[in-house]
Design a protein around this motif. Structure first.
Motif, PDB file in Angstrom:
ATOM      1  N   ALA A  14      -1.811  90.634   9.960  1.00 48.43           N
ATOM      2  CA  ALA A  14      -2.031  90.017  11.278  1.00 48.43           C
ATOM      3  C   ALA A  14      -3.367  90.468  11.870  1.00 48.43           C
ATOM      4  CB  ALA A  14      -0.890  90.352  12.224  1.00 48.43           C
ATOM      5  N   VAL A  15      -3.676  91.749  11.750  1.00 51.33           N
ATOM      6  CA  VAL A  15      -4.938  92.271  12.272  1.00 51.33           C
ATOM      7  C   VAL A  15      -6.104  91.734  11.451  1.00 51.33           C
ATOM      8  CG1 VAL A  15      -6.288  94.369  12.701  1.00 51.33           C
ATOM      9  CG2 VAL A  15      -3.841  94.324  13.231  1.00 51.33           C
ATOM     10  N   ALA A  16      -5.948  91.693  10.118  1.00 52.32           N
ATOM     11  CA  ALA A  16      -7.004  91.155   9.254  1.00 52.32           C
ATOM     12  C   ALA A  16      -7.288  89.697   9.602  1.00 52.32           C
ATOM     13  CB  ALA A  16      -6.615  91.294   7.790  1.00 52.32           C
ATOM     14  N   ALA A  17      -6.240  88.943   9.862  1.00 52.46           N
ATOM     15  CA  ALA A  17      -6.414  87.541  10.243  1.00 52.46           C
ATOM     16  C   ALA A  17      -7.183  87.427  11.557  1.00 52.46           C
ATOM     17  CB  ALA A  17      -5.052  86.856  10.370  1.00 52.46           C
ATOM     18  N   PRO A  23      -6.479  82.244   9.343  1.00 54.41           N
ATOM     19  CA  PRO A  23      -5.014  82.281   9.470  1.00 54.41           C
ATOM     20  C   PRO A  23      -4.369  83.096   8.346  1.00 54.41           C
ATOM     21  CG  PRO A  23      -5.839  80.024   9.633  1.00 54.41           C
ATOM     22  CD  PRO A  23      -6.989  80.874   9.212  1.00 54.41           C
ATOM     23  N   GLU A  24      -3.226  83.690   8.649  1.00 55.47           N
ATOM     24  CA  GLU A  24      -2.516  84.500   7.659  1.00 55.47           C
ATOM     25  C   GLU A  24      -2.217  83.706   6.395  1.00 55.47           C
ATOM     26  OE1 GLU A  24       0.832  86.713   9.204  1.00 55.47           O
ATOM     27  OE2 GLU A  24      -0.211  87.018  11.110  1.00 55.47           O
ATOM     28  N   ALA A  25      -1.854  82.446   6.537  1.00 59.27           N
ATOM     29  CA  ALA A  25      -1.560  81.617   5.362  1.00 59.27           C
ATOM     30  C   ALA A  25      -2.790  81.491   4.464  1.00 59.27           C
ATOM     31  CB  ALA A  25      -1.069  80.240   5.788  1.00 59.27           C
ATOM     32  N   SER A  26      -3.965  81.402   5.061  1.00 58.17           N
ATOM     33  CA  SER A  26      -5.193  81.324   4.269  1.00 58.17           C
ATOM     34  C   SER A  26      -5.461  82.639   3.547  1.00 58.17           C
ATOM     35  CB  SER A  26      -6.387  80.967   5.158  1.00 58.17           C
ATOM     36  OG  SER A  26      -6.243  79.657   5.667  1.00 58.17           O
ATOM     37  N   LEU A  27      -5.151  83.765   4.201  1.00 60.20           N
ATOM     38  CA  LEU A  27      -5.313  85.055   3.530  1.00 60.20           C
ATOM     39  C   LEU A  27      -4.440  85.108   2.282  1.00 60.20           C
ATOM     40  CD1 LEU A  27      -5.343  87.580   6.515  1.00 60.20           C
ATOM     41  CD2 LEU A  27      -7.270  86.614   5.295  1.00 60.20           C
ATOM     42  N   ARG A  28      -3.215  84.621   2.389  1.00 59.32           N
ATOM     43  CA  ARG A  28      -2.308  84.610   1.234  1.00 59.32           C
ATOM     44  C   ARG A  28      -2.839  83.676   0.140  1.00 59.32           C
ATOM     45  NH1 ARG A  28       1.289  84.163   5.633  1.00 59.32           N
ATOM     46  NH2 ARG A  28       2.295  86.157   6.080  1.00 59.32           N
ATOM     47  N   LEU A  29      -3.368  82.519   0.541  1.00 60.79           N
ATOM     48  CA  LEU A  29      -3.951  81.574  -0.413  1.00 60.79           C
ATOM     49  C   LEU A  29      -5.144  82.201  -1.121  1.00 60.79           C
ATOM     50  CD1 LEU A  29      -4.278  78.697  -1.648  1.00 60.79           C
ATOM     51  CD2 LEU A  29      -5.799  78.217   0.288  1.00 60.79           C
TER      52      LEU A  29
END
Length: 94
Positions: A14-17, A23-29
């Motif tokens: 959440a902090v990285a996002a 967005p968090e979903a993009s971080l996961r992608l």
């Protein structure tokens, strides 16, 4: 006061996002596509370093320039290779 190691994984997703504006979903992608590899806590929680945040900003810059995910991965790989070669030259090994 000593500076923190930029490779130290200190931020949750959440902090990285928030810090990267991604967005968090993009971080996961991005992780799934091999664009970054955050550390994991013993419980499996993603932990991001300042270097990871910088890499995320580079990814978003390249996306804004119209580069696709495969192209971004290639650019980052070449930049990493270049940095490694520069380090070798600086150390007198090259």
């Amino acid at each position: 006061m000593a500076e923190r190691d930029p490779r130290l994984p200190v931020y949750g997703i959440a902090v990285a996002a928030q810090l990267s504006g991604v967005p968090e979903a993009s971080l996961r992608l991005f992780e799934a596509k091999g664009l970054l590899t955050p550390s994991r806590s013993e419980g499996g929680t993603r932990r991001y370093s300042d270097e990871d945040i910088g890499r995320l900003r580079r990814v978003t810059d390249l996306r804004e320039e119209g580069v696709n995910i495969a192209g971004i991965r290639r650019v980052l790989d070449l930049e990493d290779e270049n940095a490694g070669l520069r380090d070798e030259l600086a150390d007198g090994r090259g």
